[in-house]
Write an enzyme that holds these catalytic residues in place. Sequence first.
Site, PDB file in Angstrom:
ATOM      1  N   GLY A  46       0.840  -1.187   0.000  1.00 16.66           N
ATOM      2  CA  GLY A  46       0.000   0.000   0.000  1.00 16.66           C
ATOM      3  C   GLY A  46       0.878   1.240   0.000  1.00 16.66           C
ATOM      4  O   GLY A  46       2.035   1.190   0.458  1.00 16.66           O
ATOM      5  N   GLN A  51       2.810   9.782   1.586  1.00 12.88           N
ATOM      6  CA  GLN A  51       4.108   9.093   1.587  1.00 12.88           C
ATOM      7  C   GLN A  51       4.992   9.488   0.410  1.00 12.88           C
ATOM      8  O   GLN A  51       6.189   9.219   0.423  1.00 12.88           O
ATOM      9  CB  GLN A  51       3.905   7.578   1.581  1.00 12.88           C
ATOM     10  CG  GLN A  51       3.373   7.046   2.901  1.00 12.88           C
ATOM     11  CD  GLN A  51       3.214   5.551   2.850  1.00 12.88           C
ATOM     12  OE1 GLN A  51       2.247   5.050   2.305  1.00 12.88           O
ATOM     13  NE2 GLN A  51       4.169   4.824   3.409  1.00 12.88           N
ATOM     14  N   CYS A  89       6.056  -0.206   7.755  1.00 13.27           N
ATOM     15  CA  CYS A  89       5.645   0.941   6.941  1.00 13.27           C
ATOM     16  C   CYS A  89       6.833   1.380   6.092  1.00 13.27           C
ATOM     17  O   CYS A  89       7.951   1.479   6.597  1.00 13.27           O
ATOM     18  CB  CYS A  89       5.196   2.072   7.864  1.00 13.27           C
ATOM     19  SG  CYS A  89       4.743   3.577   6.986  1.00 13.27           S
ATOM     20  N   LEU A  90       6.571   1.652   4.820  1.00 10.67           N
ATOM     21  CA  LEU A  90       7.642   2.086   3.912  1.00 10.67           C
ATOM     22  C   LEU A  90       8.279   3.396   4.384  1.00 10.67           C
ATOM     23  O   LEU A  90       9.420   3.671   4.052  1.00 10.67           O
ATOM     24  CB  LEU A  90       7.094   2.265   2.493  1.00 10.67           C
ATOM     25  CG  LEU A  90       6.602   0.987   1.793  1.00 10.67           C
ATOM     26  CD1 LEU A  90       5.930   1.336   0.476  1.00 10.67           C
ATOM     27  CD2 LEU A  90       7.749   0.016   1.570  1.00 10.67           C
ATOM     28  N   HIS A 131      -4.501   1.266   7.443  1.00 13.01           N
ATOM     29  CA  HIS A 131      -3.159   1.860   7.553  1.00 13.01           C
ATOM     30  C   HIS A 131      -3.021   3.052   6.597  1.00 13.01           C
ATOM     31  O   HIS A 131      -2.516   4.116   6.977  1.00 13.01           O
ATOM     32  CB  HIS A 131      -2.120   0.766   7.239  1.00 13.01           C
ATOM     33  CG  HIS A 131      -0.692   1.192   7.293  1.00 13.01           C
ATOM     34  ND1 HIS A 131       0.199   0.704   8.238  1.00 13.01           N
ATOM     35  CD2 HIS A 131       0.038   2.049   6.524  1.00 13.01           C
ATOM     36  CE1 HIS A 131       1.384   1.250   8.041  1.00 13.01           C
ATOM     37  NE2 HIS A 131       1.328   2.068   7.010  1.00 13.01           N
ATOM     38  N   GLU A 132      -3.496   2.888   5.360  1.00  9.80           N
ATOM     39  CA  GLU A 132      -3.338   3.966   4.366  1.00  9.80           C
ATOM     40  C   GLU A 132      -4.240   5.160   4.692  1.00  9.80           C
ATOM     41  O   GLU A 132      -3.835   6.306   4.522  1.00  9.80           O
ATOM     42  CB  GLU A 132      -3.637   3.447   2.949  1.00  9.80           C
ATOM     43  CG  GLU A 132      -2.741   2.298   2.478  1.00  9.80           C
ATOM     44  CD  GLU A 132      -1.258   2.507   2.691  1.00  9.80           C
ATOM     45  OE1 GLU A 132      -0.795   3.666   2.642  1.00  9.80           O
ATOM     46  OE2 GLU A 132      -0.552   1.515   2.936  1.00  9.80           O
ATOM     47  N   HIS A 135      -2.610   7.201   7.152  1.00 13.06           N
ATOM     48  CA  HIS A 135      -1.592   8.085   6.549  1.00 13.06           C
ATOM     49  C   HIS A 135      -2.232   9.391   6.064  1.00 13.06           C
ATOM     50  O   HIS A 135      -1.660  10.468   6.235  1.00 13.06           O
ATOM     51  CB  HIS A 135      -0.922   7.407   5.344  1.00 13.06           C
ATOM     52  CG  HIS A 135       0.281   6.580   5.685  1.00 13.06           C
ATOM     53  ND1 HIS A 135       1.357   7.087   6.377  1.00 13.06           N
ATOM     54  CD2 HIS A 135       0.601   5.284   5.402  1.00 13.06           C
ATOM     55  CE1 HIS A 135       2.275   6.130   6.511  1.00 13.06           C
ATOM     56  NE2 HIS A 135       1.847   5.031   5.935  1.00 13.06           N
TER      57      HIS A 135
HETATM   58 ZN    ZN Z   1       2.759   3.214   5.960  1.00  8.85          ZN
END
Ligand code: ZN
Length: 176
Positions: A46, A51, A89-90, A131-132, A135
């Site tokens: 995702g 991000q 998380c990226l 999660h997204e 963000h």
């Molecule tokens: Zn994340």
Amino acid sequence: MAILRIRQFGDPALRARANEVDRVTEVHQTLVTDMFETMRDAPGVGLAGNQVGVLERLFVWQVEEEHGVVINPVISKRSRKTEEEEEGCLSLPGIAYPVERAVKVRVEGTGLDGEALRIDAEGLQARVFQHEIDHLDGVLFFDRLPEDLKREALRTLRDQALGIVAPPPVPPEEVL
Ligand code: ZN
């Protein structure tokens, strides 16, 4: 197509609330193509606008063979039943913790074609969506941890920022 720079912890874009998308334009087509490429390259399951430094409410996702994009996503229904699974998380490399999330969610929003869409998700897909959407509200997954684990996560992130070598974390299966 281009691989975008994924913003890392400390970048203010990760703490901002993204704005609603008024109208889906050609710019969004390009942005979403690039976000898919960036997510697959990472690789992750995702990726939200914040991000990649774009404060617009949209995210892309890929779970197994399915993938998609949701613009202006809203959780309109969530199961009372929750479960804890490890998340990474990226934007927060080097940390992974179990996070409690609703098992099922219904997400409503707009597709890239400008049409309304609705997805009933469960399991990993539901986790990715929650999660997204966090963000897009400037919320990071460690915000949802108990206070002691949150402090530990912040210490690890600080040590990484200072170049102090932290013990190698067990990489999560999926990062979002
Ligand atoms: Zn994340």
